[in-house]
Write a protein that holds these residues in place. Structure first.
Motif, short mmCIF file in Angstrom:
data_model
loop_
_atom_site.label_atom_id
_atom_site.label_comp_id
_atom_site.label_asym_id
_atom_site.label_seq_id
_atom_site.Cartn_x
_atom_site.Cartn_y
_atom_site.Cartn_z
N MET A 35 0.83 -1.19 0.00
CA MET A 35 0.00 0.00 0.00
C MET A 35 0.87 1.25 0.00
O MET A 35 2.00 1.24 0.50
CB MET A 35 -0.89 0.02 1.24
CG MET A 35 -1.78 -1.19 1.43
SD MET A 35 -3.12 -1.26 0.25
CE MET A 35 -4.09 0.17 0.78
N GLY A 36 0.30 2.31 -0.53
CA GLY A 36 1.06 3.56 -0.55
C GLY A 36 0.16 4.76 -0.35
O GLY A 36 -1.05 4.70 -0.57
N TRP A 37 0.79 5.83 0.09
CA TRP A 37 0.13 7.15 0.16
C TRP A 37 0.83 8.07 -0.83
O TRP A 37 2.06 8.12 -0.87
CB TRP A 37 0.22 7.74 1.56
CG TRP A 37 -0.68 7.12 2.57
CD1 TRP A 37 -0.34 6.20 3.53
CD2 TRP A 37 -2.07 7.37 2.73
NE1 TRP A 37 -1.44 5.86 4.26
CE2 TRP A 37 -2.52 6.57 3.80
CE3 TRP A 37 -2.99 8.19 2.09
CZ2 TRP A 37 -3.85 6.56 4.25
CZ3 TRP A 37 -4.31 8.19 2.52
CH2 TRP A 37 -4.73 7.39 3.59
N ARG A 46 1.28 14.34 -9.05
CA ARG A 46 1.09 13.47 -7.90
C ARG A 46 2.45 12.94 -7.46
O ARG A 46 3.26 12.51 -8.28
CB ARG A 46 0.16 12.31 -8.25
CG ARG A 46 -0.34 11.53 -7.06
CD ARG A 46 -1.48 10.59 -7.45
NE ARG A 46 -2.64 11.32 -7.95
CZ ARG A 46 -3.81 10.75 -8.20
NH1 ARG A 46 -3.98 9.45 -7.99
NH2 ARG A 46 -4.80 11.46 -8.67
N GLU A 47 2.70 12.97 -6.15
CA GLU A 47 4.00 12.55 -5.65
C GLU A 47 3.88 11.52 -4.54
O GLU A 47 2.88 11.47 -3.80
CB GLU A 47 4.80 13.76 -5.13
CG GLU A 47 4.20 14.44 -3.92
CD GLU A 47 5.11 15.55 -3.38
OE1 GLU A 47 6.13 15.87 -4.01
OE2 GLU A 47 4.76 16.09 -2.30
N PHE A 48 4.91 10.72 -4.44
CA PHE A 48 5.00 9.68 -3.41
C PHE A 48 5.16 10.30 -2.03
O PHE A 48 5.91 11.26 -1.86
CB PHE A 48 6.19 8.77 -3.73
CG PHE A 48 6.54 7.82 -2.64
CD1 PHE A 48 7.64 8.05 -1.82
CD2 PHE A 48 5.78 6.68 -2.42
CE1 PHE A 48 7.98 7.16 -0.82
CE2 PHE A 48 6.11 5.79 -1.42
CZ PHE A 48 7.21 6.03 -0.61
N VAL A 49 4.47 9.70 -1.06
CA VAL A 49 4.60 10.13 0.34
C VAL A 49 5.18 9.00 1.18
O VAL A 49 6.19 9.18 1.86
CB VAL A 49 3.24 10.57 0.92
CG1 VAL A 49 3.37 10.89 2.41
CG2 VAL A 49 2.68 11.76 0.16
N GLY A 107 6.81 4.38 -7.03
CA GLY A 107 6.35 4.92 -8.29
C GLY A 107 4.84 5.03 -8.39
O GLY A 107 4.12 4.07 -8.07
N VAL A 108 4.37 6.17 -8.86
CA VAL A 108 2.93 6.39 -9.00
C VAL A 108 2.31 5.34 -9.92
O VAL A 108 1.24 4.81 -9.65
CB VAL A 108 2.66 7.80 -9.55
CG1 VAL A 108 1.19 7.95 -9.93
CG2 VAL A 108 3.07 8.86 -8.55
N TYR A 109 3.00 5.02 -10.99
CA TYR A 109 2.44 4.13 -12.00
C TYR A 109 2.54 2.67 -11.61
O TYR A 109 2.09 1.79 -12.35
CB TYR A 109 3.10 4.38 -13.35
CG TYR A 109 2.86 5.79 -13.84
CD1 TYR A 109 3.87 6.75 -13.79
CD2 TYR A 109 1.61 6.17 -14.32
CE1 TYR A 109 3.63 8.04 -14.22
CE2 TYR A 109 1.37 7.47 -14.74
CZ TYR A 109 2.39 8.39 -14.69
OH TYR A 109 2.15 9.67 -15.10
N GLY A 110 3.09 2.39 -10.44
CA GLY A 110 3.21 1.00 -10.00
C GLY A 110 1.99 0.48 -9.28
O GLY A 110 1.93 -0.69 -8.93
N TYR A 111 1.01 1.35 -9.04
CA TYR A 111 -0.17 0.95 -8.27
C TYR A 111 -1.38 0.77 -9.15
O TYR A 111 -1.60 1.53 -10.09
CB TYR A 111 -0.43 1.99 -7.17
CG TYR A 111 0.60 1.90 -6.07
CD1 TYR A 111 1.85 2.51 -6.21
CD2 TYR A 111 0.37 1.15 -4.92
CE1 TYR A 111 2.82 2.39 -5.23
CE2 TYR A 111 1.34 1.04 -3.93
CZ TYR A 111 2.56 1.66 -4.10
OH TYR A 111 3.51 1.54 -3.12
N ASP A 112 -2.17 -0.23 -8.83
CA ASP A 112 -3.30 -0.61 -9.67
C ASP A 112 -4.63 -0.05 -9.17
O ASP A 112 -5.57 0.09 -9.96
CB ASP A 112 -3.40 -2.14 -9.73
CG ASP A 112 -2.13 -2.76 -10.26
OD1 ASP A 112 -1.57 -3.65 -9.60
OD2 ASP A 112 -1.69 -2.34 -11.35
#
Length: 124
Positions: A35-37, A46-49, A107-112
């Motif tokens: 999971m990511g924020w 959009r940026e990784f937190v 990476g933003v594009y790594g999440y589905d």
């Protein structure tokens, strides 16, 4: 399919704290998902937190939030959290939670799967 719903955003003064939650639903073994924020301020990408592994044993943070934010998860409740302390005006953004099968990534594009976002506003 995984559905994600964020909550906990709001308006807070600089130096204050907020805790965001991300509840997952659907036919899924929550612990299989990293999971990511992420966050997105007006006019910015959009940026990784922060991110957390499926077991919760590994966590990752952007340099800008390291030492102030803490990511955690409760797999029994299918919920992820982001405790945000010492908030700054530059933390103002819409915060999104995201999920992916397998290992955590920044990476933003790594999440589905993505939630709809929750607004965090920090006043100076």
């Amino acid at each position: 399919q995984v559905q994600l719903v964020e909550s906990g955003g709001g308006l807070v003064q600089a130096g204050g704290s907020l805790r965001l939650s991300c509840a997952a639903s659907g036919r899924t073994f929550f612990s299989n998902y990293a999971m990511g924020w992420f966050r997105q301020a007006p006019g910015k990408e959009r940026e990784f937190v922060a991110a957390i592994s499926g077991s919760g044993g590994s966590t990752y943070y952007a340099d800008s939030v390291k030492g102030r934010f803490t990511i955690s998860r409760d797999n029994a409740k299918k919920t992820m959290y982001l405790q945000m302390n010492s908030l700054k005006p530059e933390d103002t953004a819409v915060y999104y939670c995201a999920a992916r099968l397998g290992t955590a990534t920044m990476g933003v594009y790594g999440y589905d799967y993505w939630g709809q976002g929750t607004q965090v506003t920090v006043s100076s």
